[in-house]
Design a protein around this motif. Structure first.
Motif, short mmCIF file in Angstrom:
data_model
loop_
_atom_site.label_atom_id
_atom_site.label_comp_id
_atom_site.label_asym_id
_atom_site.label_seq_id
_atom_site.Cartn_x
_atom_site.Cartn_y
_atom_site.Cartn_z
N THR A 1 0.83 -1.20 0.00
CA THR A 1 0.00 0.00 0.00
C THR A 1 0.87 1.26 0.00
OG1 THR A 1 -0.11 0.15 2.41
CG2 THR A 1 -1.75 -1.25 1.32
N HIS A 2 0.26 2.37 -0.34
CA HIS A 2 0.99 3.63 -0.38
C HIS A 2 1.56 3.96 1.01
CE1 HIS A 2 -0.62 3.96 -4.30
NE2 HIS A 2 -1.82 4.38 -3.96
N LEU A 3 0.77 3.73 2.06
CA LEU A 3 1.23 4.05 3.41
C LEU A 3 2.38 3.15 3.84
CD1 LEU A 3 -2.15 4.76 5.25
CD2 LEU A 3 -0.50 6.40 4.34
N GLN A 4 2.35 1.89 3.44
CA GLN A 4 3.47 0.99 3.74
C GLN A 4 4.73 1.45 3.02
OE1 GLN A 4 1.73 -2.70 2.46
NE2 GLN A 4 0.99 -3.24 4.51
N ARG A 5 4.58 1.88 1.79
CA ARG A 5 5.73 2.34 1.01
C ARG A 5 6.35 3.59 1.64
NH1 ARG A 5 5.82 3.04 -5.60
NH2 ARG A 5 8.01 3.65 -5.76
N ILE A 6 5.51 4.52 2.08
CA ILE A 6 6.02 5.72 2.74
C ILE A 6 6.75 5.35 4.02
CG2 ILE A 6 5.33 7.86 3.90
CD1 ILE A 6 2.93 7.96 1.91
N GLY A 7 6.18 4.41 4.79
CA GLY A 7 6.79 4.00 6.05
C GLY A 7 8.17 3.39 5.87
N VAL A 8 8.35 2.58 4.83
CA VAL A 8 9.66 1.99 4.55
C VAL A 8 10.69 3.08 4.33
CG1 VAL A 8 10.98 0.63 2.87
CG2 VAL A 8 8.76 -0.19 3.64
N GLY A 9 10.32 4.10 3.56
CA GLY A 9 11.25 5.20 3.30
C GLY A 9 11.59 5.99 4.55
N LEU A 10 10.63 6.17 5.44
CA LEU A 10 10.90 6.92 6.68
C LEU A 10 11.89 6.17 7.57
CD1 LEU A 10 7.33 8.25 7.63
CD2 LEU A 10 9.19 9.46 6.48
N VAL A 11 11.77 4.85 7.64
CA VAL A 11 12.72 4.05 8.42
C VAL A 11 14.12 4.15 7.82
CG1 VAL A 11 13.36 1.72 9.10
CG2 VAL A 11 11.00 2.46 9.32
N LEU A 12 14.20 4.05 6.50
CA LEU A 12 15.50 4.11 5.84
C LEU A 12 16.16 5.48 6.00
CD1 LEU A 12 14.74 2.15 2.53
CD2 LEU A 12 16.16 1.41 4.45
N ILE B 1 21.65 4.78 0.96
CA ILE B 1 20.48 4.40 1.77
C ILE B 1 19.37 5.43 1.61
CG2 ILE B 1 19.66 4.02 4.13
CD1 ILE B 1 22.50 3.02 4.80
N PHE B 2 19.75 6.71 1.60
CA PHE B 2 18.72 7.74 1.45
C PHE B 2 18.12 7.71 0.04
CE2 PHE B 2 16.57 11.73 1.39
CZ PHE B 2 16.21 11.94 2.71
N GLY B 3 18.90 7.33 -0.96
CA GLY B 3 18.36 7.23 -2.31
C GLY B 3 17.24 6.21 -2.39
N ILE B 4 17.40 5.07 -1.72
CA ILE B 4 16.34 4.06 -1.69
C ILE B 4 15.13 4.61 -0.92
CG2 ILE B 4 15.75 1.71 -1.03
CD1 ILE B 4 18.72 1.03 -1.15
N ALA B 5 15.41 5.29 0.21
CA ALA B 5 14.33 5.90 0.97
C ALA B 5 13.55 6.90 0.12
CB ALA B 5 14.90 6.60 2.21
N ASP B 6 14.27 7.64 -0.71
CA ASP B 6 13.68 8.62 -1.61
C ASP B 6 12.67 7.96 -2.54
OD1 ASP B 6 13.27 11.03 -2.83
OD2 ASP B 6 15.06 10.96 -4.06
N MET B 7 13.06 6.83 -3.13
CA MET B 7 12.18 6.13 -4.06
C MET B 7 10.90 5.67 -3.36
SD MET B 7 12.75 2.59 -6.18
CE MET B 7 12.42 1.60 -4.72
N PHE B 8 11.03 5.17 -2.14
CA PHE B 8 9.86 4.66 -1.45
C PHE B 8 8.96 5.79 -0.96
CE2 PHE B 8 12.19 0.67 -1.21
CZ PHE B 8 11.17 -0.26 -1.33
N THR B 9 9.52 6.74 -0.23
CA THR B 9 8.66 7.74 0.40
C THR B 9 8.13 8.77 -0.58
OG1 THR B 9 9.63 7.52 2.59
CG2 THR B 9 8.59 9.61 2.10
#
Length: 603
Positions: free
Chosen positions: A424-435, A482-490
């Motif tokens: 879900t969109h919210l799960q994807r955003i959450g992954v990026g916030l952790v990263l 690591i932040f680049g991956i977070a960028d893609m998710f969030t």
């Protein structure tokens, strides 16, 4: 009879409702819009990012090296500039939807960017328009500061660029979406591909910018760098305008402005605050679907959330006089309008929880670049990587991973989750916030290592231009990666979340909510840096964790730990907000000439 049959066999051109061509005629499918038109828009966005990303990530070096700013002042000047550009996209989007249209606002914005970059190129070229040359990276140097007129020229150029950037960010994505018809299943899929390709175009343009353009800035001069950026923006304008005959353009001047309708709900709810809600929600005001709705109209069912806003739809002698037609829109609103306002109100906590991630991003664009300036940048004996080109690593990774994620990962995950987008969109955003929290923790650890090397070799006060630390710049790639991956998710998840959850009438404006979140993050970065320096002024010899222009004497590692802790606290708040959020149930009885047809779908 034969003649009539032949006439009936002739296919009438398939028009696109609500869109016109450049001459004001109704847009026709296969002639206007579609993939062909969107390619020019993607190319325009790519050139715009090529022109602006390199200068943005390297601007702190320009502020310190040529204009002799302190480290904290350079960081704050950049984050204020970036924040202004992003926040203005909201204003420009409303202005475009109401008055001039997305095509015109994009052209005007690009021209302002050309003017701003051109002024900065002129200032960088002529010695009289900037301070006398001085090695500002030498902690012992006493360099001349900007004069009043020089500072005025700098900020005029910067903020013309910021205003133009806000306009292009507001216009381009929404104008690209205008080239597709959401009601056509084929074009709806093409629109989804367009949004994925938009990020890809940004990454490709950015990759060229933070390699070639940054190299030009560092080796040929900032006048050449700003000059190339200006030329790239001119090419972007030519590309964009060349597609005018094939574009689908929005119809402007609609009196039912969607943003105004949302504001009316809040105003009406406040004005009706003393009225009592009816026990039966069906007694709230809504159009009569059989008699009053002559045109295609969206209807949403009543929900029990944010009941205070329901007061905007209370029918009473105060709010509705039968002899008055139509009722005062600032006193009485439809249930559908109220539900749209509830949706936006419910999205605010999610929106707020993403601000701190941009606050972290701001540090990678400012302090991390200054870390890189002090380190060994050589790849071999003949070539050095510019410090500001370090983000090429996550950008290159995104260019590869975005198609992989869209075409391979999502279909695979979908088999297990049953969610069309994989997660879900919210799960994807959450992954990026952790990263992003992990990225800041890694940055803190690596800063401890960098300072240990400086201390071990007695280089704490060395000039990084002549005595770089014997530690490779590629150590910093971990935090960028690591932040680049977070960028893609969030950020992509946030864009999809806003677009899918926003009311139908606000789809175009919703694409700017991401920019608004980023703007607030940049502004918060400026405030946080000042607060940290003020709070730590009396407990450090340098006058604060981030004070002065010697990053080796600063306490950047502690600042990164602070950001990591704040990010974890923010993620905890996000978990609560995401747990409480209920995806919008989009139930739209479509009324056309009195004929009701329900379309039900869940986000």
């Amino acid at each position: 009879m034969t003649l009539e049959s032949n006439q009936e066999d002739k296919k009438l051109p398939e028009i696109v409702e609500g869109k016109v061509d450049w001459k004001g005629r109704v847009a026709i499918k296969y002639k206007h819009g579609g993939i062909r038109a969107s390619l020019l828009i993607l190319a325009t966005f790519g050139f715009e990012n090529l022109a602006t990303l390199g200068p943005a990530v390297n601007m702190v070096t320009y502020f310190i090296g040529l204009l002799h700013f302190g480290v904290a002042d350079a960081s704050n000047t950049l984050t204020n500039f970036m924040g202004t550009s992003y926040i203005l996209s909201i204003v420009m989007a409303v202005f475009a939807d109401t008055f001039v249209g997305r095509f015109k606002i994009t052209v005007a914005g690009a021209c302002l960017e050309i003017l701003g970059l051109g002024l900065l190129a002129i200032q960088a070229h002529y010695p009289s328009l900037k301070p006398a040359p001085c090695n500002a990276f030498d902690p012992t140097a006493n360099c001349e500061k900007l004069s009043g007129s020089q500072k005025a020229l700098l900020f005029i150029g910067l903020y013309l660029w910021a205003i133009g950037g806000g306009a292009t960010k507001a216009g381009l994505p929404a104008h690209g979406a205008d080239q597709f018809d959401e009601k056509d299943p084929k074009e709806a899929k093409q629109m989804s591909t367009f949004f994925n390709s938009l990020l890809l175009a940004v990454c490709i343009g950015g990759a060229v910018s933070i390699t070639l353009l940054v190299w030009i800035q560092d080796n040929k001069g900032w006048d050449w760098g700003f000059g190339v950026s200006t030329i790239a923006m001119i090419l972007a304008v030519f590309l964009f305008v060349a597609g005018l005959p094939m574009y689908r353009l929005q119809i402007i001047g609609d009196p039912t402005n969607p943003a105004a309708e949302i504001i009316r709900v809040f105003v009406a709810a406040i004005r009706n605050r003393n009225l009592s809600l009816p026990e039966d929600p069906t007694d709230l005001y809504e159009l009569n679907k059989d008699k009053e709705a002559a045109l295609e109209t969206e209807f949403l069912p009543h929900t029990d959330t944010f009941r205070f806003l329901d007061k905007a739809a209370i029918i009473s002698d105060v709010t509705y006089q039968p002899e008055t037609s139509p009722p005062n829109p600032w006193r009485l609103c439809r249930v559908t309008q109220v539900e749209n306002a509830k949706t936006l109100h419910g999205m605010i906590p999610i929106f707020g929880c993403t601000i701190i991630m941009t606050l972290c991003l701001a540090q990678l664009q400012t302090f991390s670049i200054q870390q890189a300036q002090t380190m060994d940048k050589s790849i071999n004996s003949n070539f050095e990587i510019p410090a500001a080109s370090l983000p090429i690593l996550p950008v290159a990774f995104l260019i590869v991973i975005i198609p992989f994620y869209d075409r391979i990962a999502v279909p695979f995950i979908r088999k297990f989750t049953g969610v069309p987008t994989g997660i879900t969109h919210l799960q994807r955003i959450g992954v990026g916030l952790v990263l992003s929290a992990i990225s800041m923790a890694v940055a803190a650890i690596l800063e401890v290592k960098r300072k240990a090397v400086a201390r071990e070799h007695n280089l704490l006060d060395a000039n990084p231009k002549t005595q770089p630390l014997p530690i490779s710049i590629f150590w910093l790639s971990f935090q960028f990666f690591i932040f680049g991956i977070a960028d893609m998710f969030t950020y992509v998840g946030l864009l999809e979340f806003f677009y899918s959850e926003a009311p139908k009438a606000l789809k175009s404006l919703s694409t700017c909510f991401l920019w608004c979140s980023m703007a607030l993050g940049y502004f918060c970065s400026t405030v946080l840096v000042k607060m940290v320096n003020r709070a730590t002024k009396g407990i450090t010899r340098s006058g604060g964790w981030l004070a002065g222009n010697n990053i080796n004497r600063n306490h950047l590692n502690l600042f990164y730990w602070l950001l990591s802790i704040l990010s974890l606290i923010n993620f905890s708040v996000y978990l609560f907000a995401a747990w409480r959020y209920k995806y919008r149930a989009q139930i739209s009885p479509v009324v056309k000439n009195g004929d009701d047809r329900e379309e039900k779908s869940k986000a």
